[in-house]
Design an enzyme around this catalytic site. Structure first.
Site, short mmCIF file in Angstrom:
data_model
loop_
_atom_site.label_atom_id
_atom_site.label_comp_id
_atom_site.label_asym_id
_atom_site.label_seq_id
_atom_site.Cartn_x
_atom_site.Cartn_y
_atom_site.Cartn_z
N ASP A 61 22.21 25.74 -18.32
CA ASP A 61 23.39 26.43 -18.84
C ASP A 61 24.51 25.49 -19.23
O ASP A 61 25.47 25.90 -19.90
CB ASP A 61 23.94 27.36 -17.75
CG ASP A 61 23.37 28.75 -17.84
OD1 ASP A 61 22.99 29.15 -18.94
OD2 ASP A 61 23.32 29.43 -16.80
C1 BGC Z 1 26.92 26.39 -13.47
C2 BGC Z 1 25.52 26.76 -13.83
C3 BGC Z 1 25.41 28.23 -14.10
C4 BGC Z 1 26.47 28.63 -15.13
C5 BGC Z 1 26.44 30.10 -15.47
C6 BGC Z 1 27.90 26.90 -14.50
O1 BGC Z 1 29.20 26.63 -14.10
O2 BGC Z 1 27.03 24.98 -13.35
O3 BGC Z 1 24.63 26.37 -12.79
O4 BGC Z 1 24.16 28.53 -14.59
O5 BGC Z 1 27.74 28.27 -14.67
O6 BGC Z 1 26.97 30.88 -14.52
C1 NOJ Z 2 22.18 28.71 -12.53
C2 NOJ Z 2 21.91 29.85 -13.44
O1 NOJ Z 2 21.91 31.05 -12.70
C3 NOJ Z 2 20.61 29.67 -14.18
O2 NOJ Z 2 20.44 30.71 -15.10
C4 NOJ Z 2 20.57 28.34 -14.86
O3 NOJ Z 2 19.31 28.20 -15.45
C5 NOJ Z 2 20.84 27.21 -13.89
N1 NOJ Z 2 22.06 27.45 -13.20
C6 NOJ Z 2 20.89 25.85 -14.56
O4 NOJ Z 2 22.04 25.69 -15.32
#
Ligand code: BGC
Ligand code: NOJ
Length: 821
Positions: free
Chosen positions: A494
């Site tokens: 993400d």
């Molecule tokens: C986090 C991710 C997460 C994303 C969406 C980001 O701040 O680092 O792990 O998937 O937010 O919620």
């Molecule tokens: C947490 C999110 O919930 C997931 O959708 C994502 O793939 C990982 N972070 C990596 O960014």
């Protein structure tokens, strides 16, 4: 440093010291009513939706840590007279008074928590759980007097009500300090804020004993400028009989208890949620009094100890059944207890809650993630196939006509979340993996013919199979300059926001897209596409759809070609191309030279298995990314914020997506290692992040030793090895898949149950029980050589290959003997 121990026979983790490095929590409830509970009784409860139906208050990021919960106070009413105890009361759960307890023990089990303690020779045990099928939680207190003389005690309960919408409750004070309302009737405290207007639900807090007092106004109970650690009412020993009217409604009962030496007493408290039909809210109808006809019998029922006991037994049985579907006995205790108990339990929690409510997820922010929920399904489908089916259809219903997907949807409405929108180009592909896992588990091919809407719009229905085809098509219609899939807002990672280019503080990295998105490509999505397309190919073959199979074969081949042409870096798979068309995850980069995701996903998709490239990529992982605390997401970490990379470079090096050990991805490497037949290394990687195996370093790890965390700080962080964001993470599902299907090798396929273990050379074998499509497979694996060559004997007969043919319907159990040489 440990703070407790595993009691595997009772399937509990036992915490023996209340001041754990972080609150160590558990969940109550597994249907509609949920609670978070820590080892010192902190936490809160909600009905279905952690934001919109929050029952009790909890302040995140509070000091002291983890203040607010399901509190009881014990007061020694003779203390003052005899002058023995400096302060006449204490918390039997340690928080919030934090008095030294002579004994303390917290047992977290599946759906229940028991906190036991002893102070001043008074023993207290509180068992917290949610009965199956009910929207209430029970706190069953058992007091025992170990003194030589009679004890003259008071018990005070305390809960702070949330005014339902947790977001509004913690922001809109100009209104909500004037809305709170309660009713007190027959010793039950009813919280009915907004019931007078549009709500038809209320909460209640009941007690099994005749009350010696009550309070419902927070400041009367606590006293002005006091906290939960020193309520004035408890200090003085009598309640204020306050009736909340606005301000901060709470519930507190006061019960006096006389206990002779050795005497024991049970007191039951119930905190519950109840709805009434809209036209029958009040009784009498023209009054403002809650109609209690429906709720009263429920309250009466659970205030009886025998019924509480029965409900607890039913809950245990429920978990026996769920966990009983896979049980293993291997030479490694960490493998056993994670597979048999905690990993499976954690998978059920991610099924229930996705990423919504934990001690790191406020319950306010996020709906159900599309990719998250699809991946979570891989870990729970064998326990609750029916609910997995329902979940899949819900997810597919939010899919866009283009084949793309809303990134999130709201569980209450089942509508896609417009604020977050779509454009995470990996999203739709996970639906294929989840559906195929479901069909393999159940053999329920009919699901592919289910007519399912797009964007929840009437009239748009197509068979689910077409949803899956459109998901592939979505990728194919969005290829970039190198013939690789365009990344969109981000892929699985993400934080890899290659089209974001945000220089405005506070702007969402996830939803900001300042570039058109026509250049930046993802090798990871390419690998995921191949993985998903191969699943579709197997399905097409099964359905004898030759045209589809042919088409898929071509698409797979051309994606593979694109990966080999532009996604291979010589010693590992590249990660992406950015908006300038420049490579990322290559030896050419100064930072972010190598990333874990494409190594895992591309090899899982079968790339480079022959010819040595997969082995080479895994050597690179071992050399550049593996640490003793797990495998880092990339290296070298990004040392500064890069406009063209986005959130990934927003984190200080070693944390989260910026070179943290992002645990979710580690099992991909474990699976990849087993695909090359390397059981020793696979299991070694598996153990590095296995929380039970990390129990000994709890002081460093900090999070619960019984569940996976999303992240462990990478080598670049000063706290390398420290975990964060426990409980709600895709790590749970993927590790369950990696250990059960790849290392232990018990793998559902379209044709039957495959058994092809890839275990460490030192293991002499293992035993397993696996319930699969209604049959109980009793599996005995014996290693007689150092290799991975498998032979199967099913019910005494040698069979060819690794897949046990499906037995005749209604076969109760079959015995499979596996020899590895
Ligand atoms: C986090 C991710 C997460 C994303 C969406 C980001 O701040 O680092 O792990 O998937 O937010 O919620
Ligand atoms: C947490 C999110 O919930 C997931 O959708 C994502 O793939 C990982 N972070 C990596 O960014």
């Amino acid at each position: 440093m440990r703070y407790g121990f595993f009691d595997d026979i009772n399937r509990e983790y036992v915490i023996t010291q209340p001041d754990t490095p972080l609150p160590w929590m558990n969940y109550l409830g597994c249907e509609n009513y949920f609670g978070l509970i820590s080892n010192t009784a902190g936490g809160y409860s909600f009905y279905k939706d952690a934001r919109l139906r929050r029952i009790s208050r909890y302040r995140y990021n509070n000091t002291p840590l983890d203040t607010g919960g399901r509190y009881l106070y014990i007061r020694d009413n003779d203390a003052g007279k005899k002058g023995k105890i400096s302060r006449p009361y204490w918390s039997p759960t340690w928080m919030p008074t934090r008095d030294t307890l002579d004994e303390y023990e917290c047992r977290h089990g599946q759906g229940y928590t028991v906190i036991k303690s002893k102070a001043h020779k008074i023993e207290s045990q509180i068992r917290y759980f949610v009965p199956l099928g009910e929207n209430l939680e029970i706190w069953e207190l058992t007091l025992t007097n170990h003194r030589k003389s009679a004890a003259n005690l008071s018990v005070f309960s305390a809960i702070e009500f949330c005014l339902w919408d947790a977001q509004d409750d913690s922001t809109n004070y100009q209104r909500n300090l004037s809305t709170g309302q309660v009713e007190i009737a027959d010793g039950v405290i009813y919280h009915k804020t907004e019931y007078r207007e549009r709500r038809n639900h209320f909460a209640y807090f009941a007690c099994s004993e005749k009350l010696d007092g009550y309070d419902t106004q927070r400041e009367t109970f606590l006293g002005q400028y006091r906290g939960w650690d020193s309520p004035v009412v408890v200090e003085k020993g009598f309640s204020g009989e306050s009736v909340a009217y606005g301000w901060q409604p709470i519930g507190s009962h006061h019960v006096k208890v006389q206990l002779n030496p050795g005497q024991q007493k049970k007191i039951i408290f119930l905190l519950g949620y109840q709805e009434n039909p809209k036209d029958r809210k009040f009784d009498p109808p023209d009054s403002q009094t809650i109609n209690k006809k429906k709720v009263k019998p429920i309250i009466t029922r659970y205030l009886r100890p025998a019924n509480v006991e029965d409900a607890f037994d039913a809950l245990r049985l429920h978990w026996d059944n769920l966990l009983g579907r896979i049980q293993v006995t291997t030479p490694d205790e960490h493998t056993n207890r994670m597979v048999n108990i905690w990993n499976a339990y954690q998978c059920m929690m991610t099924f229930n809650l996705s990423r919504s409510a934990s001690y790191f997820e406020s319950g306010i922010g996020r709906g159900m993630g599309f990719r998250d929920s699809n991946q979570d399904l891989l870990g729970f489908v064998h326990m609750i196939p029916d609910r997995a089916r329902e979940r899949l259809l819900d997810l597919a219903t939010t899919q866009l006509k283009s084949g793309g997907a809303f990134h999130q949807y709201q569980p209450l409405t089942k509508e896609g979340n417009n604020e977050v929108g779509s454009g995470f180009n990996d999203d739709p592909l996970w639906l294929i993996l989840a559906t195929s896992a479901y069909v393999k588990e159940t053999g329920d091919w009919a699901i592919l013919d289910e007519l399912v809407r797009y964007e929840n719009e009437r009239g748009t229905e197509t068979p689910l199979l077409e949803h899956l085809q459109r998901a592939l098509q979505y990728t194919l219609e969005r290829l970039g300059p190198h013939g690789l899939p365009l990344i969109g807002r981000a892929d699985w990672n993400d934080c890899l926001n290659l089209n974001c280019f945000s220089d405005t503080p506070g702007q969402s990295f996830q939803t900001t897209m300042n570039k058109e998105g026509k250049v930046a490509e993802s090798v990871m999505i390419a690998g995921l596409f191949i993985l998903a397309a191969k699943e579709m190919f197997a399905i097409a073959n099964y359905l004898e759809d030759e045209d589809q199979a042919k088409k898929l074969k071509k698409e797979i081949a051309s994606m593979e070609a694109a990966v080999w042409k532009s996604g291979w870096d010589g010693a590992w798979f590249r990660r992406a191309y950015d908006d300038f068309g420049k490579v990322l995850g290559s030896k050419k980069n100064k930072e972010g030279k190598i990333f874990i995701e494409p190594q895992g996903i591309c090899i899982m998709a079968g790339l480079g298995l022959r010819g040595g490239k997969a082995a080479k990529a895994l050597e690179s992982v071992s050399k550049h990314l593996a640490t003793r605390h797990g495998i880092m997401l990339q290296q070298p970490a990004f040392s500064e914020y890069y406009l063209h990379l986005g959130e990934i470079s927003s984190y200080p090096p070693g944390y989260k997506e910026n070179a943290g050990i992002f645990c979710h991805t580690n099992p991909w490497i474990v699976i990849a290692e087993t695909m090359l037949g390397r059981g020793d290394r696979a299991h070694d990687y598996y153990l590095r992040i296995n929380p039970s195996n990390r129990e000994e370093i709890s002081g460093l790890h900090k999070c619960e030793p019984y569940v996976y965390s999303q992240m462990i700080a990478g080598r670049d962080a000063p706290t390398h090895g420290e975990a964060k964001n426990s409980w709600l993470t895709g790590t749970a599902a993927w590790n369950f898949v990696a250990i059960t299907q790849s290392i232990l090798g018990i793998k559902p396929t379209l044709e039957g149950l495959e058994i092809s273990p890839c275990i460490p050379t030192s293991w002499t074998g293992f035993d397993a029980v696996r319930v699969f499509r209604g049959t109980r497979y009793e599996i005995q694996v014996v290693r007689i050589g150092k290799g991975n060559k498998i032979s199967l004997v099913v019910e005494g007969k040698h069979i060819h290959g690794k897949v046990v043919p499906l037995p005749r319907k209604r076969t109760k159990s079959i015995f499979v003997k596996v020899t590895i040489r």
